[in-house]
Motif scaffolding. Structure first.
Motif, short mmCIF file in Angstrom:
data_model
loop_
_atom_site.label_atom_id
_atom_site.label_comp_id
_atom_site.label_asym_id
_atom_site.label_seq_id
_atom_site.Cartn_x
_atom_site.Cartn_y
_atom_site.Cartn_z
N MET A 9 -76.83 -2.93 77.79
CA MET A 9 -76.94 -3.53 76.55
C MET A 9 -76.07 -5.12 76.15
O MET A 9 -76.10 -5.27 75.35
CB MET A 9 -76.02 -1.40 75.80
CG MET A 9 -76.10 -1.98 73.84
SD MET A 9 -78.10 -1.57 73.94
CE MET A 9 -78.25 -2.34 71.90
N THR A 62 -76.79 -7.49 73.65
CA THR A 62 -76.07 -7.45 72.24
C THR A 62 -75.07 -8.44 72.88
O THR A 62 -75.18 -9.63 71.72
CB THR A 62 -74.91 -6.10 72.60
OG1 THR A 62 -75.02 -4.63 72.60
CG2 THR A 62 -73.84 -6.53 71.20
N ILE A 93 -75.75 -11.35 69.08
CA ILE A 93 -74.47 -12.04 68.80
C ILE A 93 -74.55 -13.68 68.59
O ILE A 93 -74.80 -13.83 66.94
CB ILE A 93 -73.75 -11.34 68.71
CG1 ILE A 93 -73.48 -9.67 69.29
CG2 ILE A 93 -72.19 -11.78 68.11
CD1 ILE A 93 -71.98 -9.13 69.42
N ALA A 101 -76.22 -6.15 65.71
CA ALA A 101 -75.67 -5.94 67.01
C ALA A 101 -74.20 -5.66 67.48
O ALA A 101 -73.29 -4.67 68.07
CB ALA A 101 -75.83 -7.33 67.75
N GLY A 111 -75.02 -2.32 68.52
CA GLY A 111 -74.86 -2.95 69.83
C GLY A 111 -72.67 -2.94 71.05
O GLY A 111 -73.16 -2.51 71.65
N VAL A 112 -72.57 -3.04 70.09
CA VAL A 112 -71.49 -3.08 70.54
C VAL A 112 -70.11 -1.49 70.42
O VAL A 112 -70.06 -1.92 72.66
CB VAL A 112 -69.93 -4.08 69.92
CG1 VAL A 112 -68.62 -3.99 69.95
CG2 VAL A 112 -69.88 -5.96 69.43
N TYR A 171 -83.15 1.77 72.71
CA TYR A 171 -82.65 0.59 73.00
C TYR A 171 -83.36 -0.36 73.22
O TYR A 171 -83.55 -1.95 72.74
CB TYR A 171 -81.81 0.60 74.35
CG TYR A 171 -80.65 1.67 74.98
CD1 TYR A 171 -80.30 1.59 73.94
CD2 TYR A 171 -80.21 1.23 76.29
CE1 TYR A 171 -79.08 2.44 73.95
CE2 TYR A 171 -78.86 2.03 76.33
CZ TYR A 171 -78.49 2.45 75.61
OH TYR A 171 -76.75 3.22 76.12
N LYS A 202 -83.22 -1.51 69.62
CA LYS A 202 -82.28 -2.31 69.32
C LYS A 202 -82.10 -3.69 70.11
O LYS A 202 -81.59 -4.86 69.23
CB LYS A 202 -81.25 -1.83 69.90
CG LYS A 202 -80.14 -0.26 69.33
CD LYS A 202 -79.39 0.37 69.88
CE LYS A 202 -78.20 0.94 68.89
NZ LYS A 202 -77.67 2.26 69.50
N SER A 203 -83.39 -3.94 70.47
CA SER A 203 -83.24 -5.15 71.70
C SER A 203 -84.19 -6.03 71.05
O SER A 203 -84.33 -7.52 70.86
CB SER A 203 -83.74 -4.66 72.99
OG SER A 203 -84.92 -4.61 73.08
N THR A 249 -83.03 -7.33 68.06
CA THR A 249 -81.49 -8.52 67.31
C THR A 249 -81.91 -9.66 67.59
O THR A 249 -81.84 -10.77 68.20
CB THR A 249 -80.44 -7.89 67.22
OG1 THR A 249 -80.63 -7.08 68.83
CG2 THR A 249 -80.84 -5.92 66.41
#
Length: 340
Positions: A34, A38, A42, A77, A81-82, A282, A285-286, A288
């Motif tokens: 991750m 992330t 960012i 993110a 993400g964090v 995931y 979220k990827s 991003t």
């Protein structure tokens, strides 16, 4: 301390025998994975926002949606993400029930806004190239209206769980939160079905319809120009490749997540390994990371300023090549418009 190694006042998933869903090494691997998504997300999205504020040339109506997507992806993110990195590194969700609700709401708000913005970009490109309403000029008010709609749409459909229609719950291996796909409560099921329809199916339909219309128009332009193998045909092929890449990455990012959610809703008794349930999370979220690369860094205007900024000013300026959409619009309209 809990026998499993977890603090008793934190949220986590336990297996049927009271054990964690996977070994400690598995959580560390997910934390590293991750972090690999992330960190770049960012940096890339923050760069887009900063260079947009620094250079007035980038603050054009056709680029507003791109900047909005960077803001939404940065939000995803920074929250999902964090926190996923931190929680996986610890091996459990450490923020408690309130933290779970807050994280689930924030990640969903930013994620659906980004998803709606992808649809907005598709509509903008279709309107600029195809002109379905005639010679209507795409102006600042149209861009701002579209952006406001994307945030309002996302907010409208992510607020209900805070007031009892649906809820936010742990997902996957229990280190992140999202709308609860597993509850059999009729109210929750009705929310999830509505959420899927308006926050995934609707944007995807808009993206598919807009890009299909755009590609058809470009094909017609290529035929009318009688330049097969020339500028118009070359531009058509480039745009077609770009569109295919956009749609494919969209499907890779979001289809597994949406499909898994619907599978669980329609078949609540299905047994899904927590790790298998985490992979679609995931992948979503990827996006991003994929979004700024595909939609922004392949855009001439942003690339010209973003790349030197990332290289701390040591990189040479990118050559002013005409983008594929500009070339096509020149052929169709005999005038140059900003690359979208």
């Amino acid at each position: 301390m809990h026998p499993s190694g977890f603090s008793p006042n934190v949220s986590y998933y336990l297996g049927s025998h009271g054990e964690p869903p996977m070994p400690r090494a598995g959580f560390i691997f997910l934390a590293i994975l991750m972090a690999c998504f992330t960190g770049p997300a960012i940096v890339l999205n923050a760069t887009v926002i900063i260079v947009s504020l620094m250079h007035k040339q980038l603050r054009q109506p056709l680029n507003y949606a791109l900047m909005n997507m960077a803001v939404a992806d940065l939000g995803t993110a920074m929250t999902g993400g964090v926190l996923s990195v931190v929680n996986n590194a610890q091996g459990y969700f450490s923020l408690g029930r309130t933290g779970c609700v807050m994280e689930g709401f924030a990640v969903s708000l930013f994620g659906i806004t980004s998803l709606c913005t992808v649809a907005l970009i598709a509509v903008e490109r279709m309107f600029v190239v195809c002109k379905p309403l005639g010679q209507l000029t795409f102006q600042k008010k149209h861009a701002v209206g579209g952006i406001a709609l994307s945030w309002m749409w996302s907010l409208t459909w992510n607020l209900p769980p805070l007031f009892g229609w649906g809820r936010y719950e742990l997902e996957g291996v229990g280190t992140s939160c999202a709308p609860d796909w597993h509850s059999r409560d009729p109210q929750n099921i009705s929310y999830i079905l509505a959420y899927f329809a308006v926050c995934f199916a609707a944007p995807f339909t808009i993206i598919l319809a807009s890009y299909t219309k755009l590609l058809w128009t470009l094909h017609q332009v290529s035929n009318m120009a009688c330049l097969e193998g020339g500028a118009a045909a070359k531009a058509e092929r480039k745009v077609a490749s770009m569109v295919i890449m956009m749609v494919v990455t969209f499907l890779i990012s979001w289809m597994p997540y949406a499909s898994l959610a619907m599978l669980v809703v329609y078949n609540p008794d299905v047994e899904i390994n927590p790790l298998v349930g985490t992979v679609p999370v995931y992948l979503a979220k990827s996006s991003t990371v994929y979004n700024p690369i595909i939609y922004i860094y392949l855009n001439k205007q942003f690339r010209k300023y973003a790349v030197p900024f990332l290289l701390c000013g040591t990189g040479s300026s990118m050559e002013d090549e005409e983008s594929e959409l500009t070339t096509t619009m020149e052929t169709a309209n005999n005038k140059v418009l900003p690359a979208a």
